[in-house]
Design a protein around this motif. Structure first.
Motif, PDB file in Angstrom:
ATOM      1  N   TRP A  31      49.258  30.560  85.551  1.00 33.43           N
ATOM      2  CA  TRP A  31      49.935  29.626  86.444  1.00 33.43           C
ATOM      3  C   TRP A  31      50.479  28.433  85.662  1.00 33.43           C
ATOM      4  N   HIS A  32      51.625  27.897  86.087  1.00 33.15           N
ATOM      5  CA  HIS A  32      52.001  26.565  85.643  1.00 33.15           C
ATOM      6  C   HIS A  32      50.896  25.611  86.097  1.00 33.15           C
ATOM      7  N   PRO A  33      50.585  24.565  85.343  1.00 29.34           N
ATOM      8  CA  PRO A  33      49.575  23.607  85.808  1.00 29.34           C
ATOM      9  C   PRO A  33      49.874  23.063  87.200  1.00 29.34           C
ATOM     10  N   ALA A  34      51.154  22.785  87.494  1.00 26.56           N
ATOM     11  CA  ALA A  34      51.517  22.256  88.816  1.00 26.56           C
ATOM     12  C   ALA A  34      51.418  23.317  89.912  1.00 26.56           C
ATOM     13  N   CYS A  35      51.363  24.585  89.529  1.00 25.11           N
ATOM     14  CA  CYS A  35      51.275  25.685  90.492  1.00 25.11           C
ATOM     15  C   CYS A  35      49.841  26.142  90.730  1.00 25.11           C
ATOM     16  N   PHE A  36      48.897  25.528  90.042  1.00 22.67           N
ATOM     17  CA  PHE A  36      47.485  25.908  90.198  1.00 22.67           C
ATOM     18  C   PHE A  36      46.951  25.182  91.429  1.00 22.67           C
ATOM     19  N   VAL A  37      47.272  25.737  92.606  1.00 25.98           N
ATOM     20  CA  VAL A  37      46.999  25.057  93.870  1.00 25.98           C
ATOM     21  C   VAL A  37      46.209  25.966  94.815  1.00 25.98           C
ATOM     22  N   CYS A  38      45.599  25.340  95.808  1.00 25.49           N
ATOM     23  CA  CYS A  38      44.878  26.079  96.843  1.00 25.49           C
ATOM     24  C   CYS A  38      45.878  26.817  97.727  1.00 25.49           C
ATOM     25  N   ALA A  39      45.618  28.090  97.991  1.00 21.96           N
ATOM     26  CA  ALA A  39      46.528  28.894  98.809  1.00 21.96           C
ATOM     27  C   ALA A  39      46.522  28.461 100.270  1.00 21.96           C
ATOM     28  N   ALA A  40      45.478  27.748 100.704  1.00 23.49           N
ATOM     29  CA  ALA A  40      45.381  27.327 102.102  1.00 23.49           C
ATOM     30  C   ALA A  40      46.049  25.979 102.356  1.00 23.49           C
ATOM     31  N   CYS A  41      45.768  24.989 101.512  1.00 21.48           N
ATOM     32  CA  CYS A  41      46.306  23.642 101.737  1.00 21.48           C
ATOM     33  C   CYS A  41      47.435  23.281 100.785  1.00 21.48           C
ATOM     34  N   ASN A  42      47.665  24.118  99.776  1.00 18.68           N
ATOM     35  CA  ASN A  42      48.731  23.910  98.794  1.00 18.68           C
ATOM     36  C   ASN A  42      48.545  22.631  97.982  1.00 18.68           C
ATOM     37  N   GLU A  43      47.327  22.120  97.930  1.00 17.37           N
ATOM     38  CA  GLU A  43      47.027  20.933  97.129  1.00 17.37           C
ATOM     39  C   GLU A  43      46.616  21.362  95.718  1.00 17.37           C
ATOM     40  N   PRO A  44      47.011  20.598  94.686  1.00 14.78           N
ATOM     41  CA  PRO A  44      46.558  20.909  93.320  1.00 14.78           C
ATOM     42  C   PRO A  44      45.036  20.921  93.258  1.00 14.78           C
ATOM     43  N   LEU A  45      44.492  21.894  92.553  1.00 18.54           N
ATOM     44  CA  LEU A  45      43.038  22.032  92.461  1.00 18.54           C
ATOM     45  C   LEU A  45      42.489  21.006  91.474  1.00 18.54           C
ATOM     46  N   VAL A  46      41.715  20.057  91.989  1.00 19.78           N
ATOM     47  CA  VAL A  46      41.200  18.953  91.186  1.00 19.78           C
ATOM     48  C   VAL A  46      40.276  19.485  90.089  1.00 19.78           C
ATOM     49  N   ASP A  47      40.496  18.996  88.873  1.00 20.95           N
ATOM     50  CA  ASP A  47      39.711  19.413  87.694  1.00 20.95           C
ATOM     51  C   ASP A  47      39.760  20.922  87.465  1.00 20.95           C
ATOM     52  N   LEU A  48      40.784  21.565  88.047  1.00 24.01           N
ATOM     53  CA  LEU A  48      41.010  23.017  87.901  1.00 24.01           C
ATOM     54  C   LEU A  48      39.855  23.850  88.459  1.00 24.01           C
ATOM     55  N   ILE A  49      39.075  23.273  89.376  1.00 23.11           N
ATOM     56  CA  ILE A  49      37.964  23.996  89.998  1.00 23.11           C
ATOM     57  C   ILE A  49      38.526  24.867  91.121  1.00 23.11           C
ATOM     58  N   TYR A  50      38.257  26.159  91.058  1.00 20.12           N
ATOM     59  CA  TYR A  50      38.833  27.082  92.028  1.00 20.12           C
ATOM     60  C   TYR A  50      37.799  28.073  92.538  1.00 20.12           C
ATOM     61  N   PHE A  51      38.132  28.701  93.655  1.00 16.49           N
ATOM     62  CA  PHE A  51      37.348  29.793  94.226  1.00 16.49           C
ATOM     63  C   PHE A  51      38.326  30.963  94.389  1.00 16.49           C
ATOM     64  N   TRP A  52      37.983  32.115  93.855  1.00 16.79           N
ATOM     65  CA  TRP A  52      38.890  33.263  93.843  1.00 16.79           C
ATOM     66  C   TRP A  52      38.489  34.237  94.941  1.00 16.79           C
TER      67      TRP A  52
END
Length: 221
Positions: free
Chosen positions: A123-144
């Protein structure tokens, strides 16, 4: 901003039972299992690197294994002609595409990898976002989940109901629902007088509960 977004995307009461209100022993056990499972199965932290350049030992190992398989396929193609009588051409990646915006990523542009998603995705850094709220994932912490990146809040919301009254995840099977929203039983109350409306007429306005008595009193004020 970062702190506010972190609290929004990763509420402490979603993963720390000590921050929750009035959990029963049964609810506590369910919550602990829930948190343990998502930490083992879906939680991750994105890794920044250039396209195709591993940033961790694990990524190096995966890429090395992939290259080994490709080399074996190429060798087999050299030995065995393709069906049309010509030698088969190995399929090597010539460009990298962002998983979110589907745009080609230049080789000198940093990207984000998510180990849970597999290193064939980036992903582009700016595209690393939550699929539900479309907000950038803070500290790149994600749930897959289901081939999507989610923030902690929306992952939990996809698994369990969340109380509209206290914002905590509900770990009981005995709770109230109205118009697609959920409440702990003891939080299904009028926002004005704080009396339960479980067995009374009520009005739901912008996710807020009002008993009819408080609505009438407000009209006369």
């Amino acid at each position: 901003y970062r702190r506010r977004q972190l609290m929004r995307q990763l509420p402490v009461y979603d993963h720390d039972p000590m921050q929750c209100h009035d959990l029963s022993d049964a609810e506590l056990k369910i919550m602990e299992e829930f948190v343990k499972k998502y930490k083992n199965d879906v939680l991750g932290v994105g890794e920044v690197a250039l396209p195709g350049e591993p940033s961790t030992a694990k990524e190096k190992e995966e890429i090395n294994q992939k290259h080994t398989v490709e080399a074996e396929k190429e060798k087999a193609q050299e030995i065995n002609p393709a069906a049309n009588g010509t030698l088969g051409d190995p399929q090597m990646p010539t460009e990298y595409v962002c998983q979110h915006c589907k745009q080609i990523v230049p080789p000198d542009c940093p990207v984000v990898y998510a180990a849970r998603a597999g290193y064939e995705r980036l992903w582009h850094p700016a595209c690393f976002v939550c699929a539900a709220c479309n907000e950038p994932l803070v500290d790149l912490i994600y749930f897959w989940k289901n081939n999507n990146l989610l923030c902690g809040r929306h992952y939990c919301d996809s698994e369990r109901p969340r109380c509209t009254g206290c914002d905590e995840v509900i770990f009981s099977e005995d709770y109230q629902q109205s118009d697609g929203l959920s409440w702990h039983k003891n939080h299904f109350c009028c926002i004005k007088c704080e009396q339960s409306v479980k067995s009374k007429p009520y009005i739901l306005d912008q996710a807020k509960l009002f008993c009819t008595a408080c609505i009438k009193n407000n009209k006369h004020m």
